[in-house]
Scaffold this active site. Structure first.
Site, PDB file in Angstrom:
ATOM      1  N   ASP A 328      47.230  -5.164  60.649  1.00 26.55           N
ATOM      2  CA  ASP A 328      48.161  -5.855  59.745  1.00 26.55           C
ATOM      3  C   ASP A 328      47.459  -6.849  58.823  1.00 26.55           C
ATOM      4  O   ASP A 328      48.106  -7.465  57.967  1.00 26.55           O
ATOM      5  CB  ASP A 328      49.231  -6.588  60.563  1.00 26.55           C
ATOM      6  CG  ASP A 328      50.159  -5.600  61.270  1.00 26.55           C
ATOM      7  OD1 ASP A 328      50.295  -4.462  60.778  1.00 26.55           O
ATOM      8  OD2 ASP A 328      50.734  -5.968  62.307  1.00 26.55           O
ATOM      9  N   LYS A 355      52.616   1.958  56.489  1.00 23.06           N
ATOM     10  CA  LYS A 355      53.197   0.674  56.926  1.00 23.06           C
ATOM     11  C   LYS A 355      54.456   0.390  56.090  1.00 23.06           C
ATOM     12  O   LYS A 355      54.996   1.285  55.480  1.00 23.06           O
ATOM     13  CB  LYS A 355      52.155  -0.431  56.782  1.00 23.06           C
ATOM     14  CG  LYS A 355      50.975  -0.259  57.725  1.00 23.06           C
ATOM     15  CD  LYS A 355      51.409  -0.416  59.159  1.00 23.06           C
ATOM     16  CE  LYS A 355      50.291  -0.159  60.134  1.00 23.06           C
ATOM     17  NZ  LYS A 355      50.754  -0.159  61.508  1.00 23.06           N
TER      18      LYS A 355
END
Ligand code: S3P
Length: 449
Positions: A328, A355
């Protein structure tokens, strides 16, 4: 949240040295899991430090829809009265998981081995994301899934009435898929086994053990990690103290590294080895970060970070095997790379394409608009650093309903020559509702535009 709200443009201007303490919110991964495991335990789980971001609030609502009693007692203080493994009741309406891939994938796993039907949807970003990676292994338990073309939401999952345990080798390094299989395995008789070649975040394993499940992790040279779970345990309610989120801590940390003269403290940042790839990478680039007061908090090792402006950072090659431990953090690393000297090559990052947005594309286009040279291929992102203060800025970047893209470009604006705007900062509430106030409290100049 289903992404129907108004876009909310924001601008970040060059600011003076950042000073002070950045208290970032609770960990998103652990917050989702605290609610879900709490709902599968018999009795009352108490949670403190819960992230009250929209993603987690959507999971709380979903747990209520499956029959758990979820109550907020005060800021971050929640209780979940669980219904036990296999005790979920069929929801009477569609489950809307908003922007959250973790929410929908973990909840699908949780209901897939109970005889019930549930339909899931989400916002425009979540409806584009692949669910087959979860529904494929869930079908081995006996569940069935009917979604849109390409395995997209909205999707109806029919849980297995007579689930069988599964042995599953993860085809992608994904903690969401691993966790969905383990959650499904809870209500299957016998042993469910998940094999992962590259270790991904291990919060599910740690928390399942804490809630009283029988689970073992064995390292096998060829296959990787073999996680074995005994089905049908009685989960015991727990007190869960959610530690602060290292992925959120990355934003003030990286801001301080690139804004001249900065010196800030970011307390209680997780040092979990499955989450700390960004901090290893920053150290290799020459970032000045000290790790103070190492200790245990909420079952995780944490430290207080002292972060100083680091004008001598150099571009590096980030190896592909590090990707799961910083998956992330690539958007904000790409920003730091733009302010470093030399080339930063991020390899093995194709998962970024699925994502909340295609993060390789979103970062490449946004950085280019800010005057930075970027190269990309299917699995690699390369950023040519322009040195401290060297990024021109003066651009509006598209965030594609992605909180981390929005925060990354707002951080870039704090150190660029001219302001950087984002077309929509609304998704930031999914993971970091206090972002604007926290960054401005340190000395940032972020405002609605
Ligand atoms: C998460 C796993 C990761 C991560 C996500 C949270 C989790 O996703 O990107 O933000 O809590 O399990 P993948 O499993 O798709 O890698």
């Amino acid at each position: 949240m289903s992404g129907h709200g108004d876009a909310h443009p924001m601008t970040s201007g060059k600011c003076g040295a950042l000073r002070g303490t950045a208290l970032v919110p609770g960990d998103k991964s652990i917050s989702h899991r605290a609610l879900i495991f709490g709902a599968m335990a018999v009795g009352e789980t108490r949670i403190t430090g819960l992230l009250e971001g929209q993603d987690v609030l959507d999971t709380a609502r979903a747990m209520r829809a499956f029959g758990a009693t979820v109550i907020q007692h005060g800021p971050g203080a929640w209780s979940v009265h669980g219904v036990g493994v296999g005790g979920f009741s069929e929801p009477s309406d569609v489950i809307d998981c908003g922007n959250s891939g973790t929410g929908v994938r973990l909840i699908m796993g949780t209901m897939a081995t109970t005889a019930m039907t549930a339909t899931f949807t989400g916002d425009a970003s979540l409806r584009k994301r692949p669910m087959g990676r979860v529904t494929d292994p869930l079908s081995l338990f006996g569940a069935q899934a009917y979604g849109r073309r390409g395995g997209r939401l909205p999707m109806t999952v029919v849980g297995a009435a007579k689930p069988v345990p599964v042995r599953y080798a993860l085809p992608v390094a994904s903690a969401q898929v691993k966790s969905a299989v383990l959650l499904a395995g809870l209500n299957a008789p016998g042993e469910t086994v998940v094999i992962e070649r590259e270790p991904t975040r291990d919060h599910s394993e740690r928390m399942l053990l804490g809630f009283g499940a029988q689970l073992s992790v064995e390292r096998n040279g060829n296959e990787g990690q073999i996680i074995t779970l005994q089905g049908r345990p009685e989960l015991r309610p727990q007190s869960v103290a959610v530690p602060r989120d290292p992925s959120s801590a990355a934003f003030p940390t990286c801001a301080a590294l690139i804004v001249e003269g900065s010196d800030i403290t970011v307390p209680g940042v997780s040092q979990n080895l499955t989450r700390n790839g960004l901090y290893i990478t920053l150290a290799e680039m020459g970032a000045e970060i000290e790790f103070l007061n190492p200790r245990e908090e909420g079952g995780e090792s944490v430290a207080d970070l002292r972060v100083r402006f680091s004008g001598a950072m150099q571009g590096i090659e980030v190896p592909p095997e590090r990707a799961p431990s910083m998956i992330d953090e690539y958007p904000i690393l790409a920003v730091v790379a733009a302010f470093a000297t030399g080339r930063t090559v991020m390899r093995g990052v194709k998962e970024l394409r699925v994502k909340e947005s295609d993060r390789i594309d979103a970062m490449a286009r946004g950085l280019e608009a800010c005057g930075v040279t970027v190269e990309e291929d299917a699995d690699t992102l390369t950023v040519h650093g322009m040195g401290p203060g060297g990024v021109p800025g003066w651009a509006t970047c598209a965030t594609h309903l992605d909180h981390r893209i929005a925060m990354a470009f707002l951080v870039a604006g704090m150190a660029a020559k001219a302001a950087i705007s984002v077309d929509d900062a609304a998704p930031i509430v999914t993971s970091f509702p206090m972002f604007e106030a926290l960054m401005n409290g340190l000395g940032g100049d972020i405002r609605r535009s």
